[in-house]
Every structure is written in C-alpha cells, then in structure tokens.
Design an enzyme around this catalytic site. Structure first.
Site, PDB file in Angstrom:
ATOM      1  N   ARG A 231      -0.363   7.146   5.786  1.00  0.00           N
ATOM      2  CA  ARG A 231      -1.534   8.178   5.536  1.00  0.00           C
ATOM      3  C   ARG A 231      -2.282   7.691   5.894  1.00  0.00           C
ATOM      4  NH1 ARG A 231       2.838   7.949   0.369  1.00  0.00           N
ATOM      5  NH2 ARG A 231       1.508   7.064  -0.460  1.00  0.00           N
TER       6      ARG A 231
ATOM      7  N   GLU B   9       1.158  -4.436  -9.394  1.00  0.00           N
ATOM      8  CA  GLU B   9       1.633  -4.676 -11.497  1.00  0.00           C
ATOM      9  C   GLU B   9       2.730  -5.660 -11.358  1.00  0.00           C
ATOM     10  OE1 GLU B   9       2.468  -0.619 -12.464  1.00  0.00           O
ATOM     11  OE2 GLU B   9       2.129  -1.588 -14.411  1.00  0.00           O
TER      12      GLU B   9
HETATM   13  P1  AMP Z   1      -4.065   1.142  -5.275  1.00  0.00           P
HETATM   14  O1  AMP Z   1      -3.829   0.191  -4.307  1.00  0.00           O
HETATM   15  O2  AMP Z   1      -3.825   1.078  -6.632  1.00  0.00           O
HETATM   16  O3  AMP Z   1      -5.414   2.091  -5.523  1.00  0.00           O
HETATM   17  O4  AMP Z   1      -3.375   2.257  -4.640  1.00  0.00           O
HETATM   18  C1  AMP Z   1      -3.233   2.734  -3.712  1.00  0.00           C
HETATM   19  C2  AMP Z   1      -2.407   2.644  -2.655  1.00  0.00           C
HETATM   20  O5  AMP Z   1      -1.584   3.259  -3.595  1.00  0.00           O
HETATM   21  C3  AMP Z   1      -2.707   4.669  -1.406  1.00  0.00           C
HETATM   22  O6  AMP Z   1      -1.912   3.372  -0.562  1.00  0.00           O
HETATM   23  C4  AMP Z   1      -1.496   5.257  -1.860  1.00  0.00           C
HETATM   24  O7  AMP Z   1      -0.908   5.518  -1.314  1.00  0.00           O
HETATM   25  C5  AMP Z   1      -0.793   4.479  -2.729  1.00  0.00           C
HETATM   26  N1  AMP Z   1      -1.036   5.321  -4.261  1.00  0.00           N
HETATM   27  C6  AMP Z   1      -1.409   4.561  -5.752  1.00  0.00           C
HETATM   28  N2  AMP Z   1      -1.303   5.372  -6.763  1.00  0.00           N
HETATM   29  C7  AMP Z   1      -0.762   6.564  -6.038  1.00  0.00           C
HETATM   30  C8  AMP Z   1      -0.329   8.060  -6.773  1.00  0.00           C
HETATM   31  N3  AMP Z   1      -0.713   8.586  -8.206  1.00  0.00           N
HETATM   32  N4  AMP Z   1      -0.339   9.079  -5.417  1.00  0.00           N
HETATM   33  C9  AMP Z   1      -0.272   8.982  -4.978  1.00  0.00           C
HETATM   34  N5  AMP Z   1      -0.321   7.682  -4.413  1.00  0.00           N
HETATM   35  C10 AMP Z   1      -0.551   6.670  -4.880  1.00  0.00           C
END
Ligand code: AMP
Length: 177
Positions: free
Chosen positions: A60, A97
């Site tokens: 995205r 995770e």
């Molecule tokens: P993080 O690495 O945990 O910051 O996760 C970020 C990535 O995972 C981004 O590319 C988001 O598109 C996706 N992502 C993580 N959690 C969500 C959520 N609750 N809703 C939508 N996309 C998420």
C-alpha cells in the site's frame, strides 16, 4: 478533515486473525475525496522539505509513493518483500511476532547522500518501517522522515522508530477504537 479521513478507513475486526482490528485504507484510496485529502496533506508537508527521492513499502506504500513523488518532482523507489525485485538487491531480515520477514531494495536504487522520504500506509510495531529505514540507510540514503496515513499509538511503533533516531509523521490515529 481528520475525522473525514478516518471515516473513510474501513475497520475489519479479527482480520487476518482473532483480535486484530484491520484498518483498511483501500476504502480511503478508492474514494476521490479521500485520496485527494491524504495526498494534499503529504504533498504540502514535504514540498517544504528537501526530499530527493520517495521510497514506498510494499504494497500500500507504493500507491502513495508514486503520487507523492510526482507531486514533489522526484522518483519513487520500491522496497519489496523477498524475491520480487528482478535486479541485484540488498536485503534485511527482521523479526515478526512469529518468525522473520525479509525486505529488499535494488542495489542501485538509492544514491549515496540522497535525502529520502519513506512512506507506508500504517505504523503498528514499527518493525517493517525500521527494517526499510535501515535498508535505505545502509544503502547510503538519509531518511528525512517516515510518513504514514495511520498510527496505532497503543502499539508503540512511533517510539521504537524515535529510539533509533527516525522522525515520523502520521495523518490519523486509531487508539483503542
Ligand atoms: P508493523 O511492522 O507492525 O509496524 O506493521 C506495519 C505493516 O503491517 C504495514 O505495512 C501495514 O500495512 C500492516 N499492518 C499491521 N497492522 C495492521 C492493522 N491493524 N491494519 C492494517 N494493516 C496493518
């Protein structure tokens, strides 16, 4: 305006697994007014900064990368999941995770000393953005800021990125909603 943007983001409970509130930006991006609002906010902010290139994180982040790069008159570089980029790459593996994931960038995508705006749709733990930022830094780029449409403050990604010296910006937050 912020409430209007938030209202155009669809929340899907328990996707992709139980307990996750998935914040779906496809409903924002497919809305003519919604897409214009986020693009205008980001373009206005970064036209005032010295940005040489915009980098988007799969998938995205690519949508915003292309549009904002065009607004700023820069190129748009892609950071992709492992195995998708056709030319020689630099890669970084980071912890999820459960297990690990790998991001890649073309070896010649970033020129040494280039000032970079890194973009993704959403900041959760910050693991993805941190890995992408380290990939860019290792390639010789200088991250000016990391921009997101959405931050989930209760997960703490913003602090994790700040602890590593990366500035962030986000348009909206979803905090326990
Ligand atoms: P993080 O690495 O945990 O910051 O996760 C970020 C990535 O995972 C981004 O590319 C988001 O598109 C996706 N992502 C993580 N959690 C969500 C959520 N609750 N809703 C939508 N996309 C998420």
């Amino acid at each position: 305006m912020i409430d209007k943007i938030k209202s155009k983001i669809r929340t899907i409970p328990n996707f992709p697994k139980e307990g996750i509130q998935f914040r779906d930006v496809t409903t924002l991006f497919q809305d003519d007014e919604g897409l214009k609002l986020v693009v205008d906010i980001l373009a206005e902010r970064y036209k005032k900064q010295d940005i040489d290139v915009v980098v988007g994180i799969e998938a995205r982040g690519f949508i915003l990368c292309g549009i904002i790069a065009r607004e700023l008159g820069t190129g748009c570089v892609l950071v992709r999941k492992k195995g998708k980029l056709p030319f020689a790459t630099k890669s970084i593996t980071y912890d999820l995770e459960y297990g690990t994931d790998t991001l890649e960038i073309h070896v010649d995508a970033i020129k040494k000393g280039q000032k970079v705006l890194l973009i993704d749709d959403l900041l959760a733990t910050g693991g993805t953005a941190l890995a992408a930022a380290e990939l860019i830094t290792n390639a010789g780029g200088i991250i000016q800021e990391i921009a997101f449409v959405i931050d989930l403050p209760e997960i703490g990604g913003k602090q994790k990125l700040a602890d590593k010296g990366f500035k962030t910006f986000n348009i909206v937050e979803f905090d326990g909603e």
